[in-house]
Design a protein around this motif. Structure first.
Motif, short mmCIF file in Angstrom:
data_model
loop_
_atom_site.label_atom_id
_atom_site.label_comp_id
_atom_site.label_asym_id
_atom_site.label_seq_id
_atom_site.Cartn_x
_atom_site.Cartn_y
_atom_site.Cartn_z
N THR A 95 0.84 -1.20 0.00
CA THR A 95 0.00 0.00 0.00
C THR A 95 0.87 1.25 0.00
O THR A 95 0.59 2.22 -0.72
N ARG A 166 -8.10 6.31 1.79
CA ARG A 166 -6.86 6.86 2.33
C ARG A 166 -7.15 7.85 3.45
O ARG A 166 -7.99 8.73 3.33
N GLY A 880 -5.36 -0.92 0.13
CA GLY A 880 -4.25 -0.94 -0.83
C GLY A 880 -4.72 -1.10 -2.26
O GLY A 880 -4.21 -0.43 -3.17
#
Length: 889
Positions: A95, A166, A880
């Protein structure tokens, strides 16, 4: 199969990341960041982590380059061999790699934009606002083109739909790394600055590695407001006026900087963050008021700082640049308003009248923010009037460059953002309105839901009073199915203000989402404009009406192909009706980031729309990872805005409207055949007995609901027994995580096969922009699928028939798209996109294999409490894969 030696592994990776696929400087960035990450993993990871990451990385690259079952199986075995704790670390490492690869690619885009900037022969010069104006002028004459330019409007609306996996802390770290890459580029090789940048990048990547990649809890709506507002602070406040400036410089040529601008401030921002309560119980009237207050504070703070900066530069002496009478009178008014502050400003700016006035303007903006009634501006128009006085005084004194320089930037900022930053739009489901009205009409005791709905209208009125009419007022009705659904909003507002409290000014917008609703939309609109509430509002706005089209639910309803065709037909019919009724129409496109939700390049989609469905006005939703991909970096944001605005202006061109209209009629038989065949194929899958449960089994849909992406629940009910229970976002997101992307392409292969005539389809692909856009988007979607991994996800279910149906349609679609495009590689004509997909594919494979092993382990638990370690691994892999695939939801 033996593992490659270190030398063979290096050669293998080198071939995969070859100079032919990556520009040299980007390849150097990828290598640099990858090497720094490797060093961090060796220093900060557990013993052997770096070696395990490399083993899986090399194996997935080899599986891609060799394409054999044995090579793929070896990658699977490596992923399966890790302990859960080691798999967790490996998933985090991959990731981190994606974040760095995305950064390198963004950095390359910015580098290219900077190198091209100012070159009239650059390859992208044709899709700027200035170029669109020149082309439009050539077709309809400069005078009419200027009229259209004056009416140009690009209106992005930011939403909090949960697809951005994120964390904000991760985004901040990446932004700091971007600045360090700039420093690294500019530094002398082997010099102190480059060594310092190298050290700081190592430090930052170490922080990135040690930052928890998953949010500990879902963000609140107010958290989401702060996240979206950060884009304004970091990019849009300064970036948007630069877009205007670049276009104006191009049109003004030698007069740039010395003449009044020809380009209007054509961007307006909207937001649903803190206003969208459809299915989100956490968005309340109090949250909506707070959201507006946060946005207003950011706008006024930014304007105050900008006015202060501009004021301090206007050190023009009165002897050379005498003030006009209006400026002198304005200064006297300021002295009457606040003599003490005016005296202090005058002492710091002797014989500098323009500087004095602008510094006082900054003080008045500060007073507006502090709600100091004596000194505050009542509205943005009052501030603009003062700024115009300064500008006109400078022009009269011969200081045109000062008048039309940074001061003009400030004027554009006020015109674009006002005192509210972005208009806060409210959205609610029509069924909620119906239930509340039934309760109120019956005179029953008011429920908590009713009190909250009525409080929302009072909140809108309060926002308008405090922040101005432009701060709120658009009210979207989800699942609009009748004129009564829209009139209900005005009835509810009347109930809410029956006690004499101020009534809000409302522009009620129908959101037509399902296939049936899209078909019914023109008739609903024709009826609603006859109702008194709508007639009155149309008279007040100069016959302006906004209509929203939903891409997500229509695609989930009938499949992506039939939905695309239905959306085109709906726009065509609505636009024709608006033309007949002399209504100034704005179509609001509810496009998501993923292709199954209307995603893809916006500028090409605009130029494929029916005649008069754009007419210089384009409004769309921007959400999740798309917000930061398009607006998170200043140069990229400016380029995106320029491109979309250019297409919006060019959509007025007779040649564009004629091309789209003629193609629509010429290929009507193709559209009809594709619609019927694709819909039948889609229904064959989604209407099969037990499909909803099977879908939840073969994708991480249930687990995604536990990922702390956003404040909004992933489903409308407690469980998913049918597609109607599931929101469109997790429907799309889940298929992308399974590397199937079904929502973006399913049914197109059958549709093209039903037409069957390759030469006719190639002709349509060449001449029919709608089909070209559809096929290009599907090619992008298919490029991110993987049959080997998809097959393993599908094997998690017990329906071989449905699994076979999906894989057969995937192969059929891939084959027909390649035939119609006449290519061997689906992205052969999109080299930059092909590069991005190729760069990431093997690393996404690695995370998919780790996600699969966790999903199998969780599925094997037969309803017992999920293993928290396996669940964490799965969610890490979801995050990821999202970073790797990018437009996922």
């Amino acid at each position: 199969m033996r593992e490659p030696t270190p030398t063979e592994a290096i050669a293998l990776v080198g071939r995969y990341e070859s100079a032919d696929e990556l520009p040299e400087r980007m390849r150097a960035d990828v290598r640099l960041l990858g090497e720094l990450l490797g060093q961090v993993l060796r220093e900060s990871g557990s013993p052997g982590l770096y070696d395990d990451v490399e083993r899986l990385r090399v194996a997935t690259i080899r599986a891609r380059t060799e394409g054999t079952a044995d090579a793929f199986e070896q990658a699977v075995q490596i992923a399966e061999s890790f302990s859960v704790a080691r798999a967790d670390e490996v998933a985090r490492a991959f990731t981190c790699y994606f974040h760095l690869a995305n950064l390198a690619e963004e950095h390359q885009r910015v580098r290219v934009l900077r190198e091209r900037d100012g070159r009239p022969d650059r390859e992208d010069a044709g899709d700027s606002v200035a170029a669109a104006f020149v082309r439009l002028s050539a077709e309809i004459g400069e005078a009419r083109a200027r009229e259209h330019l004056a009416g140009l409007r690009f209106h992005p609306v930011f939403t909090a739909h949960p697809t951005e996996a994120r964390r904000r802390a991760v985004s901040s770290s990446i932004r700091r790394l971007a600045a360090l890459l700039d420093t690294h580029d500019a530094a002398v090789p082997d010099g102190a600055d480059r060594r310092r940048a190298h050290r700081r990048m190592l430090e930052e990547i170490d922080i990135l590695w040690r930052t928890a990649p998953l949010r500990p809890a879902k963000p609140s709506p107010v958290d989401e407001v702060s996240t979206v507002t950060s884009v304004f602070d970091e990019t849009l406040f300064t970036g948007v006026p630069h877009v205007y400036r670049r276009a104006d410089d191009a049109l003004q040529a030698g007069r740039a900087g010395r003449a009044a601008p020809q380009v209007p401030p054509f961007v307006r921002l909207g937001t649903w963050v803190g206003g969208d309560r459809d299915g989100n119980p956490f968005v309340t009237a109090a949250v909506t008021r707070t959201a507006a207050a946060i946005a207003g504070d950011h706008a006024l703070r930014a304007l105050e700082q900008a006015a202060e900066r501009v004021g301090r530069t206007l050190t023009l002496d009165a002897a050379d640049t005498p003030p006009g009478d209006a400026l002198t009178a304005l200064w006297q008014r300021y002295r009457d308003l606040d003599g003490q502050t005016a005296e202090l400003v005058a002492q710091s700016s002797p014989d500098e009248p323009h500087r004095r006035v602008l510094l006082m303007i900054a003080r008045r903006i500060a007073a507006t923010r502090a709600r100091n009634a004596d000194l505050a501006y009542p509205d943005p128009d009052a501030l603009l009037a003062d700024l115009r006085i300064v500008q006109e005084s400078l022009v009269a004194a011969g200081a045109q460059r000062a008048a039309y320089g940074h001061l003009q930037q400030l004027i554009w900022q006020v015109q674009t953002f006002g005192f509210h930053l972005a208009e806060l739009e409210v959205r609610q489901h029509s069924a909620v309105h119906a239930a509340v009205l039934a309760e109120l009409d019956a005179g029953a005791p008011r429920s908590a839901q009713t009190d909250e709905v009525l409080a929302t209208f009072r909140a809108i009125a309060q926002i308008q009073q405090r922040h101005g009419r432009a701060a709120a007022g658009r009210y979207i009705v989800s699942f609009t199915r009748s004129a009564d659904d829209l009139v209900a909003v005005h009835r509810l507002a009347a109930y809410a203000t029956a006690d004499g409290s101020p009534a809000p000014v409302l522009d009620v917008i129908g959101l037509f989402e399902t296939f049936a609703d899209l078909q019914a939309a023109p008739d609903v609109l024709a009826e609603v404009v006859t109702r008194p509430e709508f007639r009155d509002r149309l008279a007040q706005t100069g016959n302006r009406l906004e209509v929203m089209l939903g891409y997500s639910d229509s695609s989930k309803d009938v499949g992506p192909v039939a939905a695309t065709l239905a959306l085109y037909e709906a726009q065509e019919r609505i636009a024709a009706w608006a033309q007949r009724e002399h209504i100034v129409l704005t179509l609001f496109h509810g496009r998501g980031g993923a292709l199954g939700r209307g995603g893809g390049p916006a500028n090409s989609a605009i130029l494929a729309q029916p005649p008069h469905s754009v007419d210089g006005r384009f409004k769309l939703t921007e959400q999740g990872e798309v917000i930061f991909a398009r607006y998170g970096e200043p140069a990229i944001a400016m380029r995106h805005i320029d491109q979309v605005a250019a297409a919006t202006l060019l959509a007025w061109a007779p040649s564009v409207q004629r091309r789209n209209s003629e193609a629509s009629h010429r290929f009507a038989d193709v559209a009809q055949a594709m619609d019927a065949a694709s819909r039948a194929r889609f229904f064959e899958l989604v209407h099969a007995d037990g499909f909803a449960g099977w879908f939840a089994t073969v994708t991480p849909m249930e687990e995604i609901g536990r990922l702390a992406l956003g404040s909004r629940p992933a489903r409308r009910g407690l469980s998913v027994s049918s597609l109607e229970d599931l929101r469109a976002i997790p429907w799309v997101f889940s298929w992308s995580q399974a590397r199937i992307n079904l929502a973006g392409w399913f049914g197109l292969g059958t549709a093209l096969h039903a037409v069957g005539d390759v030469s006719r389809l190639r002709e349509a692909y060449r001449d029919w922009p709608l089909l070209r856009t559809m096929i290009d988007n599907v090619a992008m979607s298919l490029a991110k699928t993987d049959e080997r991994i998809a097959g393993r996800y599908l094997a998690l279910g017990d329906r071989d028939d449905l699994a076979a149906l999906v894989l057969e349609e995937m192969a059929l679609t891939r084959r027909w798209v390649a035939l119609v495009k006449d290519v061997d590689d689906l992205l052969a004509d999109k080299p930059i996109l092909q590069r991005a997909v190729t760069l990431r594919a093997p690393y996404v494979d690695a995370l998919s294999l780790l996600q699969l092993r966790a999903l199998r382990a969780l599925r094997a638990q037969d309803g017992t409490e999920p293993d928290p370690d396996q669940e964490r691994l799965l969610l890490l892999a979801v995050s990821g894969v999202s970073a790797g695939l990018q437009n996922t939801g």
